[in-house]
Design a protein around this motif. Structure first.
Motif, PDB file in Angstrom:
ATOM      1  N   UNK A 163      -9.641  45.931   7.936  1.00  0.00           N
ATOM      2  CA  UNK A 163      -8.932  45.572   6.709  1.00  0.00           C
ATOM      3  C   UNK A 163      -8.312  46.820   6.070  1.00  0.00           C
ATOM      4  N   UNK A 164      -9.082  47.898   6.081  1.00  0.00           N
ATOM      5  CA  UNK A 164      -8.573  49.160   5.530  1.00  0.00           C
ATOM      6  C   UNK A 164      -7.389  49.646   6.366  1.00  0.00           C
ATOM      7  N   UNK A 165      -7.499  49.546   7.675  1.00  0.00           N
ATOM      8  CA  UNK A 165      -6.411  49.966   8.563  1.00  0.00           C
ATOM      9  C   UNK A 165      -5.145  49.169   8.262  1.00  0.00           C
ATOM     10  N   UNK A 166      -5.312  47.879   8.005  1.00  0.00           N
ATOM     11  CA  UNK A 166      -4.172  47.021   7.680  1.00  0.00           C
ATOM     12  C   UNK A 166      -3.501  47.493   6.397  1.00  0.00           C
ATOM     13  N   UNK A 167      -4.303  47.841   5.400  1.00  0.00           N
ATOM     14  CA  UNK A 167      -3.751  48.337   4.130  1.00  0.00           C
ATOM     15  C   UNK A 167      -3.000  49.652   4.341  1.00  0.00           C
ATOM     16  N   UNK A 168      -3.600  50.541   5.135  1.00  0.00           N
ATOM     17  CA  UNK A 168      -2.972  51.837   5.408  1.00  0.00           C
ATOM     18  C   UNK A 168      -1.630  51.658   6.126  1.00  0.00           C
ATOM     19  N   UNK A 169      -1.629  50.765   7.102  1.00  0.00           N
ATOM     20  CA  UNK A 169      -0.410  50.508   7.870  1.00  0.00           C
ATOM     21  C   UNK A 169       0.687  49.978   6.950  1.00  0.00           C
ATOM     22  N   UNK A 170       0.311  49.084   6.031  1.00  0.00           N
ATOM     23  CA  UNK A 170       1.289  48.514   5.098  1.00  0.00           C
ATOM     24  C   UNK A 170       1.895  49.601   4.213  1.00  0.00           C
ATOM     25  N   UNK A 171       1.049  50.508   3.728  1.00  0.00           N
ATOM     26  CA  UNK A 171       1.546  51.606   2.887  1.00  0.00           C
ATOM     27  C   UNK A 171       2.478  52.514   3.674  1.00  0.00           C
ATOM     28  N   UNK A 172       2.060  52.891   4.882  1.00  0.00           N
ATOM     29  CA  UNK A 172       2.862  53.755   5.750  1.00  0.00           C
ATOM     30  C   UNK A 172       4.216  53.119   6.031  1.00  0.00           C
ATOM     31  N   UNK A 173       4.182  51.819   6.350  1.00  0.00           N
ATOM     32  CA  UNK A 173       5.405  51.098   6.668  1.00  0.00           C
ATOM     33  C   UNK A 173       6.379  51.146   5.505  1.00  0.00           C
ATOM     34  N   UNK A 174       5.857  50.940   4.291  1.00  0.00           N
ATOM     35  CA  UNK A 174       6.711  50.969   3.103  1.00  0.00           C
ATOM     36  C   UNK A 174       7.333  52.346   2.906  1.00  0.00           C
ATOM     37  N   UNK A 175       6.541  53.393   3.095  1.00  0.00           N
ATOM     38  CA  UNK A 175       7.038  54.764   2.932  1.00  0.00           C
ATOM     39  C   UNK A 175       8.106  55.059   3.986  1.00  0.00           C
ATOM     40  N   UNK A 176       7.812  54.699   5.234  1.00  0.00           N
ATOM     41  CA  UNK A 176       8.755  54.954   6.319  1.00  0.00           C
ATOM     42  C   UNK A 176      10.052  54.181   6.130  1.00  0.00           C
ATOM     43  N   UNK A 177       9.931  52.945   5.646  1.00  0.00           N
ATOM     44  CA  UNK A 177      11.108  52.115   5.418  1.00  0.00           C
ATOM     45  C   UNK A 177      12.005  52.754   4.363  1.00  0.00           C
ATOM     46  N   UNK A 178      11.388  53.238   3.288  1.00  0.00           N
ATOM     47  CA  UNK A 178      12.146  53.889   2.220  1.00  0.00           C
ATOM     48  C   UNK A 178      12.824  55.154   2.742  1.00  0.00           C
ATOM     49  N   UNK A 179      12.096  55.902   3.541  1.00  0.00           N
ATOM     50  CA  UNK A 179      12.630  57.159   4.071  1.00  0.00           C
ATOM     51  C   UNK A 179      13.802  56.889   5.019  1.00  0.00           C
ATOM     52  N   UNK A 180      13.663  55.873   5.875  1.00  0.00           N
ATOM     53  CA  UNK A 180      14.732  55.512   6.811  1.00  0.00           C
ATOM     54  C   UNK A 180      15.969  55.052   6.052  1.00  0.00           C
ATOM     55  N   UNK A 181      15.752  54.278   5.005  1.00  0.00           N
ATOM     56  CA  UNK A 181      16.851  53.790   4.186  1.00  0.00           C
ATOM     57  C   UNK A 181      17.593  54.955   3.525  1.00  0.00           C
ATOM     58  N   UNK A 182      16.824  55.920   3.035  1.00  0.00           N
ATOM     59  CA  UNK A 182      17.403  57.098   2.390  1.00  0.00           C
ATOM     60  C   UNK A 182      18.263  57.882   3.380  1.00  0.00           C
ATOM     61  N   UNK A 183      17.772  58.044   4.589  1.00  0.00           N
ATOM     62  CA  UNK A 183      18.522  58.764   5.623  1.00  0.00           C
ATOM     63  C   UNK A 183      19.827  58.026   5.925  1.00  0.00           C
ATOM     64  N   UNK A 184      19.744  56.710   6.064  1.00  0.00           N
ATOM     65  CA  UNK A 184      20.951  55.923   6.365  1.00  0.00           C
ATOM     66  C   UNK A 184      21.977  56.054   5.254  1.00  0.00           C
ATOM     67  N   UNK A 185      21.516  56.102   4.009  1.00  0.00           N
ATOM     68  CA  UNK A 185      22.427  56.254   2.873  1.00  0.00           C
ATOM     69  C   UNK A 185      23.168  57.580   2.964  1.00  0.00           C
ATOM     70  N   UNK A 186      22.437  58.649   3.233  1.00  0.00           N
ATOM     71  CA  UNK A 186      23.063  59.982   3.333  1.00  0.00           C
ATOM     72  C   UNK A 186      24.058  60.027   4.484  1.00  0.00           C
ATOM     73  N   UNK A 187      23.686  59.449   5.613  1.00  0.00           N
ATOM     74  CA  UNK A 187      24.594  59.438   6.775  1.00  0.00           C
ATOM     75  C   UNK A 187      25.834  58.618   6.453  1.00  0.00           C
TER      76      UNK A 187
END
Length: 88
Positions: A8-32
């Motif tokens: 359950x903890x791993x699932x929570x961690x994965x969800x947080x990581x996914x959100x951070x990575x998604x935001x970061x990827x979106x930011x990169x796409x915006x700059x490009x």
């Protein structure tokens, strides 16, 4: 469905990581995209400025594991070549 506490903890961690990575990827796409738009408009100064802002973002994404380092380098290189061709 996760049953154990650790799963359950791993699932929570994965969800947080996914959100951070998604935001970061979106930011990169915006700059490009900003670089692409500046190139399309034909404004060499704006394109150079946009590239200068996009390059650290791409490299940061590579460092954080959102993009592969070679992918980030390739994108920077290709954008830089297009901006250089625009100014020449």
């Amino acid at each position: 469905m996760a049953n154990t506490t650790s799963a359950k903890k791993a699932t929570r961690k994965i969800a947080r990581r996914t959100a951070v990575n998604k935001a970061r990827r979106s930011r990169v796409r915006t700059f490009v995209r900003q670089v692409e738009e500046a190139i399309a408009s034909g404004d060499a100064a704006a394109a150079a400025a946009a590239l200068k802002a996009a390059q650290p973002e791409l490299m940061r994404a590579a460092t954080k594991g959102v993009l592969h380092s070679n992918t980030a380098s390739r994108k920077v290189s290709r954008l830089a070549n297009r901006v250089k061709a625009l100014s020449a």
